[in-house]
Design a protein around this motif. Sequence first.
Motif, PDB file in Angstrom:
ATOM      1  N   SER A  29       0.828  -1.205   0.000  1.00  0.00           N
ATOM      2  CA  SER A  29       0.000   0.000   0.000  1.00  0.00           C
ATOM      3  C   SER A  29       0.863   1.256   0.000  1.00  0.00           C
ATOM      4  O   SER A  29       0.605   2.214  -0.736  1.00  0.00           O
ATOM      5  N   PHE A  30       1.913   1.255   0.841  1.00  0.00           N
ATOM      6  CA  PHE A  30       2.825   2.408   0.879  1.00  0.00           C
ATOM      7  C   PHE A  30       3.510   2.615  -0.458  1.00  0.00           C
ATOM      8  O   PHE A  30       3.622   3.741  -0.956  1.00  0.00           O
ATOM      9  N   SER A  88       2.188  10.521  10.514  1.00  0.00           N
ATOM     10  CA  SER A  88       1.176   9.649   9.945  1.00  0.00           C
ATOM     11  C   SER A  88       1.238   8.296  10.657  1.00  0.00           C
ATOM     12  O   SER A  88       2.161   8.011  11.415  1.00  0.00           O
ATOM     13  N   SER A  93       2.006   4.528  11.374  1.00  0.00           N
ATOM     14  CA  SER A  93       3.045   3.585  10.978  1.00  0.00           C
ATOM     15  C   SER A  93       3.220   2.541  12.071  1.00  0.00           C
ATOM     16  O   SER A  93       2.690   2.674  13.181  1.00  0.00           O
ATOM     17  N   ASN A  95       1.415   1.248   6.321  1.00  0.00           N
ATOM     18  CA  ASN A  95       0.046   1.707   6.526  1.00  0.00           C
ATOM     19  C   ASN A  95      -0.752   0.712   7.370  1.00  0.00           C
ATOM     20  O   ASN A  95      -0.464  -0.479   7.386  1.00  0.00           O
ATOM     21  N   PRO A 108      -6.524  -0.448   2.609  1.00  0.00           N
ATOM     22  CA  PRO A 108      -5.734   0.480   3.437  1.00  0.00           C
ATOM     23  C   PRO A 108      -6.642   1.293   4.351  1.00  0.00           C
ATOM     24  O   PRO A 108      -7.705   1.750   3.944  1.00  0.00           O
ATOM     25  N   SER A 151      -5.093   3.796   6.326  1.00  0.00           N
ATOM     26  CA  SER A 151      -4.344   5.021   6.596  1.00  0.00           C
ATOM     27  C   SER A 151      -3.464   5.336   5.404  1.00  0.00           C
ATOM     28  O   SER A 151      -3.359   4.542   4.460  1.00  0.00           O
ATOM     29  N   SER A 152      -2.819   6.495   5.461  1.00  0.00           N
ATOM     30  CA  SER A 152      -1.885   6.913   4.422  1.00  0.00           C
ATOM     31  C   SER A 152      -0.611   7.442   5.048  1.00  0.00           C
ATOM     32  O   SER A 152      -0.657   8.232   6.008  1.00  0.00           O
ATOM     33  N   THR A 153       0.529   7.027   4.530  1.00  0.00           N
ATOM     34  CA  THR A 153       1.811   7.535   5.011  1.00  0.00           C
ATOM     35  C   THR A 153       1.966   9.024   4.698  1.00  0.00           C
ATOM     36  O   THR A 153       2.744   9.717   5.357  1.00  0.00           O
ATOM     37  N   GLY A 199      -3.110  11.307   0.112  1.00  0.00           N
ATOM     38  CA  GLY A 199      -3.574  10.211   0.956  1.00  0.00           C
ATOM     39  C   GLY A 199      -5.065  10.274   1.241  1.00  0.00           C
ATOM     40  O   GLY A 199      -5.774  11.148   0.776  1.00  0.00           O
TER      41      GLY A 199
END
Length: 298
Positions: A55-56, A181, A183, A243, A252, A254-256, A290
């Motif tokens: 995803s990242f 973010s 992690s 993520n 996903p 979340s977003s980095t 994101g």
Amino acid sequence: MPRVRALPSIPSLCLRLLLLLTVLLGTVGAPAHATAAPFRVLALYNGTWDAAHISFVKEANEWFPKQAAANGFTYTASNNWDVLAGDGVNAYQVVLFLDDLPQTAAQRTGFERYMRSGGAWMGFHVSAFTTNASGWSWYHDQFLGSGDFTSNTWGPTTAVLRVEDRTHPATRSLPATFTSSVSEWYSWSDDLRRNPDIRILASIDPSSFPLGTDPDQTWYSGYYPVLWTNTKYRMLYANFGHNAMDYATDTPLSSTFASATQNRFVLDGLKWLGGATGAGRAVPAGSAGGRSHDADGR
């Protein structure tokens, strides 16, 4: 009888006019801030294991090209790590490791040669992961200075990061603390504070504790570096790039790139690595990218 002033000769008059025109054109056309030549970035990735890392990688390969277009560098993504083994890597001023590290002897030798020859590097999260640092001691013990992975937090969460060095070009425009973010955070066998070559840029702020949602993988206290550089090389390591995921549906959560302040570190750091001017300026509005935007700097 009044004296008659001698007129300048035609060649002399032309020269004066040419000089005046040059000055005028230079004044009008000169930019307010001169910039360095565009630099080239090569991002290497694996993209085949752990949905959170995949995803990242996917969002990195969307976010970085947008930043490249806006900030005067080029971005090339590749899963061909063998480029490190030959001369191809020399065409790039900066190399990124998104979700892996060199595996073959030729790749490792080529990367070490690239860095010792003045190349620049930024690595994320799992690019430092190992439980066998002695298998590539130059990279894990000397270059990164972290040694073996020892533990991680779970599940993935934001953290308050304390900026320890606000004089470095990558952190100069950051606040004293900011919320990252989401992690998964790593700890290491080697104490980076004891390494004279390592310059720690940011660490987990104590206000983050307890850090984690699983009681068996939660940090309650301690010292945990997150961002650092090795002063013998042009490099930056960032311990984010994992993520949160709904693994059952491969979705996903979340977003980095959800933290504008964290993005500022990445972009300013990249400019410093590439030799461009402008490091220390804020990321343009709207560049956070994101899916979630609940982790802005504070």
